[in-house]
Design a protein around this motif. Structure first.
Motif, PDB file in Angstrom:
ATOM      1  N   ARG A  42      59.815 -56.215 -62.938  1.00 29.70           N
ATOM      2  CA  ARG A  42      59.944 -54.764 -63.077  1.00 29.70           C
ATOM      3  C   ARG A  42      61.093 -54.194 -62.247  1.00 29.70           C
ATOM      4  O   ARG A  42      60.920 -53.273 -61.458  1.00 29.70           O
ATOM      5  CB  ARG A  42      58.634 -54.074 -62.693  1.00 29.70           C
ATOM      6  CG  ARG A  42      57.449 -54.505 -63.536  1.00 29.70           C
ATOM      7  CD  ARG A  42      56.204 -53.735 -63.170  1.00 29.70           C
ATOM      8  NE  ARG A  42      55.025 -54.288 -63.794  1.00 29.70           N
ATOM      9  CZ  ARG A  42      53.792 -53.805 -63.624  1.00 29.70           C
ATOM     10  NH1 ARG A  42      53.590 -52.749 -62.837  1.00 29.70           N
ATOM     11  NH2 ARG A  42      52.753 -54.370 -64.209  1.00 29.70           N
ATOM     12  N   GLY A  43      62.274 -54.766 -62.427  1.00 31.58           N
ATOM     13  CA  GLY A  43      63.452 -54.249 -61.737  1.00 31.58           C
ATOM     14  C   GLY A  43      63.711 -54.846 -60.367  1.00 31.58           C
ATOM     15  O   GLY A  43      64.641 -54.425 -59.679  1.00 31.58           O
ATOM     16  N   TRP A  44      62.884 -55.830 -59.967  1.00 32.14           N
ATOM     17  CA  TRP A  44      63.047 -56.447 -58.657  1.00 32.14           C
ATOM     18  C   TRP A  44      63.350 -57.934 -58.788  1.00 32.14           C
ATOM     19  O   TRP A  44      62.902 -58.581 -59.726  1.00 32.14           O
ATOM     20  CB  TRP A  44      61.765 -56.330 -57.824  1.00 32.14           C
ATOM     21  CG  TRP A  44      61.289 -54.944 -57.596  1.00 32.14           C
ATOM     22  CD1 TRP A  44      60.287 -54.292 -58.262  1.00 32.14           C
ATOM     23  CD2 TRP A  44      61.802 -54.002 -56.652  1.00 32.14           C
ATOM     24  NE1 TRP A  44      60.141 -53.029 -57.782  1.00 32.14           N
ATOM     25  CE2 TRP A  44      61.059 -52.811 -56.787  1.00 32.14           C
ATOM     26  CE3 TRP A  44      62.819 -54.064 -55.686  1.00 32.14           C
ATOM     27  CZ2 TRP A  44      61.303 -51.692 -56.004  1.00 32.14           C
ATOM     28  CZ3 TRP A  44      63.059 -52.945 -54.907  1.00 32.14           C
ATOM     29  CH2 TRP A  44      62.302 -51.779 -55.063  1.00 32.14           C
ATOM     30  N   THR A  45      64.084 -58.458 -57.809  1.00 31.91           N
ATOM     31  CA  THR A  45      64.123 -59.896 -57.569  1.00 31.91           C
ATOM     32  C   THR A  45      63.268 -60.154 -56.353  1.00 31.91           C
ATOM     33  O   THR A  45      63.565 -59.658 -55.252  1.00 31.91           O
ATOM     34  CB  THR A  45      65.551 -60.394 -57.333  1.00 31.91           C
ATOM     35  OG1 THR A  45      66.321 -60.223 -58.521  1.00 31.91           O
ATOM     36  CG2 THR A  45      65.545 -61.874 -56.964  1.00 31.91           C
ATOM     37  N   LEU A  46      62.186 -60.904 -56.535  1.00 36.50           N
ATOM     38  CA  LEU A  46      61.291 -61.243 -55.436  1.00 36.50           C
ATOM     39  C   LEU A  46      61.617 -62.649 -54.941  1.00 36.50           C
ATOM     40  O   LEU A  46      61.667 -63.589 -55.738  1.00 36.50           O
ATOM     41  CB  LEU A  46      59.831 -61.188 -55.894  1.00 36.50           C
ATOM     42  CG  LEU A  46      59.347 -59.883 -56.518  1.00 36.50           C
ATOM     43  CD1 LEU A  46      57.881 -60.005 -56.894  1.00 36.50           C
ATOM     44  CD2 LEU A  46      59.553 -58.712 -55.554  1.00 36.50           C
ATOM     45  N   ARG A  47      61.840 -62.791 -53.653  1.00 35.29           N
ATOM     46  CA  ARG A  47      62.074 -64.103 -53.052  1.00 35.29           C
ATOM     47  C   ARG A  47      60.785 -64.531 -52.356  1.00 35.29           C
ATOM     48  O   ARG A  47      60.275 -63.794 -51.505  1.00 35.29           O
ATOM     49  CB  ARG A  47      63.240 -64.051 -52.065  1.00 35.29           C
ATOM     50  CG  ARG A  47      64.552 -63.729 -52.740  1.00 35.29           C
ATOM     51  CD  ARG A  47      65.687 -63.528 -51.742  1.00 35.29           C
ATOM     52  NE  ARG A  47      66.872 -63.053 -52.434  1.00 35.29           N
ATOM     53  CZ  ARG A  47      67.091 -61.776 -52.743  1.00 35.29           C
ATOM     54  NH1 ARG A  47      66.197 -60.849 -52.407  1.00 35.29           N
ATOM     55  NH2 ARG A  47      68.176 -61.417 -53.381  1.00 35.29           N
ATOM     56  N   LEU A  48      60.303 -65.685 -52.728  1.00 37.32           N
ATOM     57  CA  LEU A  48      59.008 -66.146 -52.238  1.00 37.32           C
ATOM     58  C   LEU A  48      59.182 -67.464 -51.495  1.00 37.32           C
ATOM     59  O   LEU A  48      59.457 -68.505 -52.088  1.00 37.32           O
ATOM     60  CB  LEU A  48      58.039 -66.305 -53.415  1.00 37.32           C
ATOM     61  CG  LEU A  48      57.881 -65.043 -54.288  1.00 37.32           C
ATOM     62  CD1 LEU A  48      57.030 -65.328 -55.508  1.00 37.32           C
ATOM     63  CD2 LEU A  48      57.314 -63.885 -53.482  1.00 37.32           C
ATOM     64  N   ASP A  49      59.050 -67.388 -50.178  1.00 36.74           N
ATOM     65  CA  ASP A  49      59.240 -68.574 -49.336  1.00 36.74           C
ATOM     66  C   ASP A  49      58.597 -68.291 -47.977  1.00 36.74           C
ATOM     67  O   ASP A  49      59.285 -68.188 -46.961  1.00 36.74           O
ATOM     68  CB  ASP A  49      60.732 -68.870 -49.173  1.00 36.74           C
ATOM     69  CG  ASP A  49      60.991 -70.312 -48.764  1.00 36.74           C
ATOM     70  OD1 ASP A  49      60.032 -71.000 -48.380  1.00 36.74           O
ATOM     71  OD2 ASP A  49      62.152 -70.746 -48.836  1.00 36.74           O
ATOM     72  N   PRO A  50      57.257 -68.163 -47.946  1.00 37.91           N
ATOM     73  CA  PRO A  50      56.576 -67.763 -46.706  1.00 37.91           C
ATOM     74  C   PRO A  50      56.960 -68.630 -45.518  1.00 37.91           C
ATOM     75  O   PRO A  50      57.018 -69.860 -45.610  1.00 37.91           O
ATOM     76  CB  PRO A  50      55.093 -67.933 -47.060  1.00 37.91           C
ATOM     77  CG  PRO A  50      55.033 -67.787 -48.544  1.00 37.91           C
ATOM     78  CD  PRO A  50      56.308 -68.405 -49.047  1.00 37.91           C
ATOM     79  N   GLY A  51      57.260 -67.963 -44.409  1.00 38.49           N
ATOM     80  CA  GLY A  51      57.564 -68.668 -43.177  1.00 38.49           C
ATOM     81  C   GLY A  51      59.002 -69.078 -42.997  1.00 38.49           C
ATOM     82  O   GLY A  51      59.351 -69.646 -41.956  1.00 38.49           O
ATOM     83  N   ARG A  62      67.100 -54.776 -58.658  1.00 35.14           N
ATOM     84  CA  ARG A  62      68.112 -55.104 -59.662  1.00 35.14           C
ATOM     85  C   ARG A  62      68.554 -53.865 -60.418  1.00 35.14           C
ATOM     86  O   ARG A  62      69.592 -53.869 -61.072  1.00 35.14           O
ATOM     87  CB  ARG A  62      67.552 -56.140 -60.637  1.00 35.14           C
ATOM     88  CG  ARG A  62      67.363 -57.520 -60.010  1.00 35.14           C
ATOM     89  CD  ARG A  62      66.991 -58.575 -61.033  1.00 35.14           C
ATOM     90  NE  ARG A  62      65.624 -58.398 -61.515  1.00 35.14           N
ATOM     91  CZ  ARG A  62      65.297 -57.959 -62.717  1.00 35.14           C
ATOM     92  NH1 ARG A  62      66.227 -57.619 -63.592  1.00 35.14           N
ATOM     93  NH2 ARG A  62      64.029 -57.847 -63.068  1.00 35.14           N
ATOM     94  N   ALA A  63      67.780 -52.810 -60.333  1.00 38.92           N
ATOM     95  CA  ALA A  63      68.108 -51.546 -61.000  1.00 38.92           C
ATOM     96  C   ALA A  63      67.363 -50.430 -60.281  1.00 38.92           C
ATOM     97  O   ALA A  63      66.316 -50.684 -59.657  1.00 38.92           O
ATOM     98  CB  ALA A  63      67.702 -51.603 -62.474  1.00 38.92           C
ATOM     99  N   PRO A  64      67.878 -49.197 -60.335  1.00 38.81           N
ATOM    100  CA  PRO A  64      67.165 -48.088 -59.681  1.00 38.81           C
ATOM    101  C   PRO A  64      65.814 -47.844 -60.349  1.00 38.81           C
ATOM    102  O   PRO A  64      65.601 -48.152 -61.521  1.00 38.81           O
ATOM    103  CB  PRO A  64      68.112 -46.900 -59.913  1.00 38.81           C
ATOM    104  CG  PRO A  64      69.445 -47.497 -60.227  1.00 38.81           C
ATOM    105  CD  PRO A  64      69.157 -48.779 -60.945  1.00 38.81           C
ATOM    106  N   GLY A  65      64.901 -47.275 -59.570  1.00 37.32           N
ATOM    107  CA  GLY A  65      63.628 -46.849 -60.147  1.00 37.32           C
ATOM    108  C   GLY A  65      62.598 -47.940 -60.297  1.00 37.32           C
ATOM    109  O   GLY A  65      61.644 -47.804 -61.074  1.00 37.32           O
ATOM    110  N   GLY A  66      62.748 -49.064 -59.582  1.00 46.54           N
ATOM    111  CA  GLY A  66      61.768 -50.143 -59.682  1.00 46.54           C
ATOM    112  C   GLY A  66      60.412 -49.726 -59.139  1.00 46.54           C
ATOM    113  O   GLY A  66      60.303 -48.826 -58.292  1.00 46.54           O
ATOM    114  N   ASP A  67      59.380 -50.358 -59.621  1.00 51.89           N
ATOM    115  CA  ASP A  67      58.012 -50.055 -59.223  1.00 51.89           C
ATOM    116  C   ASP A  67      57.731 -50.702 -57.863  1.00 51.89           C
ATOM    117  O   ASP A  67      57.482 -51.908 -57.774  1.00 51.89           O
ATOM    118  CB  ASP A  67      57.051 -50.590 -60.300  1.00 51.89           C
ATOM    119  CG  ASP A  67      55.603 -50.200 -60.049  1.00 51.89           C
ATOM    120  OD1 ASP A  67      55.268 -49.866 -58.891  1.00 51.89           O
ATOM    121  OD2 ASP A  67      54.806 -50.234 -60.998  1.00 51.89           O
TER     122      ASP A  67
END
Length: 254
Positions: A42-51, A62-67
């Motif tokens: 939904r308009g985001w790049t999520l980076r997942l790498d705990p720790g 990635r775009a304005p107005g993301g949730d």
């Protein structure tokens, strides 16, 4: 000769033309210090790498107005405290996160310089180039708070890449990691033991990284450092490195 104030300086203009723009520098950082997993939502790049540190656990728009709520939920589900990385031009998002109680933390500057200039700053070859991290290197990093999760980031990085070990009096004196992407080499995880700082070891590591970059077709060397690290920023300025990109984080209160 120094150009008169207010007049063009051909030397400085020539150097500036060799440096990457902010978008290229940020992309190179992403490629040479990659998260274990990335997810588009939904308009985001999520980076997942705990720790593994902020660079590989922060979400970017990635775009304005993301949730924002959707990004928060996804990060919590992955075992991460919600964290967002923002560029200076993302003022509306910055204000929205501030209104939600997010703290502004760790402003960062990416510095860069032509590799030829940096390679010449220390012609001595007292830095070993390694194809993988040696045990003594892992121990130096661990003492500085860079543990297995960050070593795993290095192992995922784009090739070509290199682990650097500085030595002094036959003893390990500092470590760094460097990788190149599309003609831009990025240095990460520079670590010198406290007892050996201010003796030129970080300078030698950067010069060695620049020589390695020259051998792998990179014309520019760059690195990211928090603005709070005054000694490092002073060193990079003294070496002729210039700011090419800035960002900061917004971190949830929990």
């Amino acid at each position: 000769m120094i150009a008169a104030k207010g007049t063009p300086d051909p030397v400085q203009d020539s150097i500036s033309s060799l440096l990457p723009d902010a978008a290229t520098a940020l992309e190179a950082m992403e490629r040479t210090w990659p998260a274990r997993r990335c997810r588009d939502l939904r308009g985001w790049t999520l980076r997942l790498d705990p720790g593994a540190g902020k660079r590989v656990t922060a979400a970017t728009a990635r775009a304005p107005g993301g949730d924002i709520a959707a990004a928060e939920s996804a990060m919590r589900a992955a075992g991460q405290t919600p964290l967002f990385m923002l560029r200076p031009d993302q003022r509306a998002l910055d204000a929205a996160l501030d209104a939600r109680g997010y703290r502004r933390v760790d402003p960062v500057t990416i510095h860069a310089a032509p590799v030829a200039a940096l390679a010449a700053t220390d012609p001595r070859h007292r830095v070993c180039q390694c194809d993988f991290p040696l045990t003594v290197m892992a121990e130096l990093w661990a003492a500085g708070g860079i543990g297995p999760a960050r070593l795993a980031v290095m192992a995922r990085a784009a090739r070509p890449r290199c682990w650097l070990l500085a030595r002094a009096d036959h003893q390990p004196a500092g470590v760094a990691f460097v990788a190149a992407w599309r003609g831009l080499a990025m240095v990460h995880a520079v670590e010198v033991p406290p007892a050996l700082r201010r003796q030129g070891h970080a300078r030698r590591l950067l010069a060695a990284a620049a020589r390695w970059a020259q051998g792998h077709g990179a014309g520019t060397l760059a690195l990211a450092v928090t603005d709070a690290n005054a000694p490092a920023n002073a060193l990079y300025a003294a070496l002729g490195m210039r700011p090419v990109a800035r960002y900061h984080y917004r971190q949830a209160a929990e």
